[in-house]
Design a protein around this motif. Structure first.
Motif, PDB file in Angstrom:
ATOM      1  N   SER A 196       3.254   2.678  27.593  1.00  0.00           N
ATOM      2  CA  SER A 196       2.095   3.561  27.421  1.00  0.00           C
ATOM      3  C   SER A 196       2.471   5.009  27.704  1.00  0.00           C
ATOM      4  O   SER A 196       1.977   5.929  27.035  1.00  0.00           O
ATOM      5  CB  SER A 196       0.947   3.122  28.331  1.00  0.00           C
ATOM      6  OG  SER A 196       1.308   3.216  29.697  1.00  0.00           O
ATOM      7  N   GLU A 197       3.358   5.215  28.663  1.00  0.00           N
ATOM      8  CA  GLU A 197       3.812   6.575  28.955  1.00  0.00           C
ATOM      9  C   GLU A 197       4.686   7.116  27.829  1.00  0.00           C
ATOM     10  O   GLU A 197       4.641   8.310  27.520  1.00  0.00           O
ATOM     11  CB  GLU A 197       4.559   6.605  30.292  1.00  0.00           C
ATOM     12  CG  GLU A 197       3.647   6.444  31.495  1.00  0.00           C
ATOM     13  CD  GLU A 197       4.407   6.287  32.800  1.00  0.00           C
ATOM     14  OE1 GLU A 197       3.905   6.753  33.841  1.00  0.00           O
ATOM     15  OE2 GLU A 197       5.508   5.682  32.791  1.00  0.00           O
ATOM     16  N   LEU A 205       3.008  13.395  32.672  1.00  0.00           N
ATOM     17  CA  LEU A 205       3.771  12.297  33.266  1.00  0.00           C
ATOM     18  C   LEU A 205       4.201  12.661  34.681  1.00  0.00           C
ATOM     19  O   LEU A 205       4.725  13.749  34.915  1.00  0.00           O
ATOM     20  CB  LEU A 205       4.995  11.976  32.412  1.00  0.00           C
ATOM     21  CG  LEU A 205       4.705  11.471  30.990  1.00  0.00           C
ATOM     22  CD1 LEU A 205       6.002  11.128  30.282  1.00  0.00           C
ATOM     23  CD2 LEU A 205       3.787  10.270  31.019  1.00  0.00           C
ATOM     24  N   GLU A 214       4.257   6.381  24.703  1.00  0.00           N
ATOM     25  CA  GLU A 214       3.305   6.765  23.658  1.00  0.00           C
ATOM     26  C   GLU A 214       2.663   8.114  23.966  1.00  0.00           C
ATOM     27  O   GLU A 214       2.503   8.946  23.066  1.00  0.00           O
ATOM     28  CB  GLU A 214       2.240   5.677  23.521  1.00  0.00           C
ATOM     29  CG  GLU A 214       2.770   4.377  22.927  1.00  0.00           C
ATOM     30  CD  GLU A 214       1.721   3.285  22.903  1.00  0.00           C
ATOM     31  OE1 GLU A 214       0.578   3.555  23.347  1.00  0.00           O
ATOM     32  OE2 GLU A 214       2.041   2.167  22.445  1.00  0.00           O
ATOM     33  N   ARG A 215       2.302   8.337  25.232  1.00  0.00           N
ATOM     34  CA  ARG A 215       1.728   9.632  25.616  1.00  0.00           C
ATOM     35  C   ARG A 215       2.738  10.754  25.394  1.00  0.00           C
ATOM     36  O   ARG A 215       2.391  11.846  24.913  1.00  0.00           O
ATOM     37  CB  ARG A 215       1.294   9.596  27.080  1.00  0.00           C
ATOM     38  CG  ARG A 215       0.015   8.820  27.332  1.00  0.00           C
ATOM     39  CD  ARG A 215      -0.161   8.485  28.792  1.00  0.00           C
ATOM     40  NE  ARG A 215      -0.011   9.661  29.655  1.00  0.00           N
ATOM     41  CZ  ARG A 215       0.151   9.585  30.978  1.00  0.00           C
ATOM     42  NH1 ARG A 215       0.211   8.415  31.575  1.00  0.00           N
ATOM     43  NH2 ARG A 215       0.253  10.686  31.699  1.00  0.00           N
ATOM     44  N   ALA A 247       2.025  15.734  28.517  1.00  0.00           N
ATOM     45  CA  ALA A 247       1.523  14.367  28.680  1.00  0.00           C
ATOM     46  C   ALA A 247       1.091  14.078  30.107  1.00  0.00           C
ATOM     47  O   ALA A 247       0.479  13.037  30.376  1.00  0.00           O
ATOM     48  CB  ALA A 247       2.590  13.362  28.245  1.00  0.00           C
ATOM     49  N   ASP A 288       3.095  11.396  21.593  1.00  0.00           N
ATOM     50  CA  ASP A 288       1.919  12.076  21.066  1.00  0.00           C
ATOM     51  C   ASP A 288       1.899  13.548  21.484  1.00  0.00           C
ATOM     52  O   ASP A 288       1.530  14.422  20.699  1.00  0.00           O
ATOM     53  CB  ASP A 288       0.644  11.386  21.555  1.00  0.00           C
ATOM     54  CG  ASP A 288       0.417  10.038  20.888  1.00  0.00           C
ATOM     55  OD1 ASP A 288       1.028   9.801  19.827  1.00  0.00           O
ATOM     56  OD2 ASP A 288      -0.346   9.224  21.442  1.00  0.00           O
ATOM     57  N   ALA A 289       2.315  13.808  22.727  1.00  0.00           N
ATOM     58  CA  ALA A 289       2.309  15.183  23.228  1.00  0.00           C
ATOM     59  C   ALA A 289       3.348  16.050  22.535  1.00  0.00           C
ATOM     60  O   ALA A 289       3.211  17.279  22.495  1.00  0.00           O
ATOM     61  CB  ALA A 289       2.549  15.185  24.738  1.00  0.00           C
TER      62      ALA A 289
END
Length: 313
Positions: free
Chosen positions: A128-129, A250, A131-132, A248, A135-136
């Protein structure tokens, strides 16, 4: 070192010959050679200060004192961590092994060992990270967001080192087949599959963005270009990753190897054989790849529980 006349010259000549061997016969990269040179120049300075004239004059006591100096900085250099000390010791062992093979004299470093190190787990982020992060990377308009998304998608899809990715040429990627040809350490070539998400991102970049960037430069076969149309550097690629991670939100410290570590960890968590992952990563030894199995102990326990005939009553 040259100011010490004959004392230094014999050692310097041996070092020069060894580095030439590493460059020509072993095919080591410029960065790896520079690291060997730094470690061994510090070692040779230690030998000169101890009055040693040739590599074959070195004793076990000289080697032991050098390792101590690495950890304490008593030789005037910066104290090194256990990992850096181990790297330097490996360089010294390789140097003496080469010298011994060349002149037939005993190897004084055959029993030399570096400090023991805790086995550190590679840093990886969750799917999931990832993907973030991806996307960012593509926020905004124009050629650069398309390039950045293609770069990070390709890194995660193939497990490529960031240096391998920025050195890719257009002909190295076959989007129809879904494969990329990577040139790894020691000029070792491997072909790695490219997933559909990365294929679409790279295709979008090649069609809609790269021609615009290329028009600003003098022409280069490299895939990833900067805003001046020149090849994207490792430092700039790292900046792309860092900016995307900040966007993102993170919490992890993201490094150039983060997506490579995540690639390996997620494959193993999904049931991939460690030797297949070894080939995909371009590791010379499966031992290097096996450290990733430490990241997914729950998965390993699940596999054991479901597969071993005597795991349960």
């Amino acid at each position: 070192m040259g100011a010490d006349g004959g004392t230094a010259s014999a050692l310097e000549q041996a070092l020069s010959t060894y580095l030439a061997h590493l460059r020509v016969e072993r095919g080591l990269s410029a960065n790896t050679l520079a690291a060997y040179r730094r470690d061994l120049e510090r070692y040779l300075a230690h030998l000169v200060a101890s009055g040693r004239r040739r590599a074959e004059d070195v004793t076990a006591e000289d080697l032991s004192a050098f390792v101590t100096n690495l950890r304490t900085g008593d030789d005037g250099g910066r104290p090194l961590s256990p990992a850096s000390t181990a790297r330097s010791v490996a360089a010294v062992r390789g140097f003496h092994r080469f010298c011994s093979a060349e002149d037939g004299t005993p190897d004084p470093a055959v029993d030399l060992r570096g400090p023991s190190q805790a086995r550190r787990l590679p840093k990886a982020i969750s799917t999931s990270e990832v993907e973030r992060l991806l996307d960012a990377s593509s926020i905004g308009d124009g050629a650069v967001p398309l390039r950045d998304r293609a770069l990070l998608e390709l890194l995660y899809s193939t497990g490529a080192r960031i240096s391998e990715a920025v050195n890719l040429s257009v002909d190295d990627v076959d989007l129809e087949v879904g494969a990329v040809r990577l040139l790894g350490k020691g000029s070792k070539e491997r072909v790695v599959p490219v997933g559909s998400f990365a294929r679409r991102a790279v295709d979008a970049y090649l069609v809609r963005a790269r021609p615009e960037l290329a028009a600003r430069g003098r022409g280069t076969p490299r895939i990833f270009l900067n805003t001046r149309g020149a090849p994207l550097s490792r430092q700039s690629a790292w900046a792309v990753l860092r900016v995307a991670a900040e966007r993102a939100g993170l919490p992890h410290e993201i490094s150039p190897h983060t997506l490579r570590h995540s690639f390996a960890t997620h494959l193993l968590a999904g049931g991939a054989d460690v030797r297949v992952v070894q080939e995909l990563l371009g590791h010379a030894s499966v031992t290097t790849t096996q450290i990733y199995t430490l990241v997914t102990p729950d998965t390993l326990r699940e596999v054991y529980a479901s597969a071993h005939p005597r795991a349960h009553d």
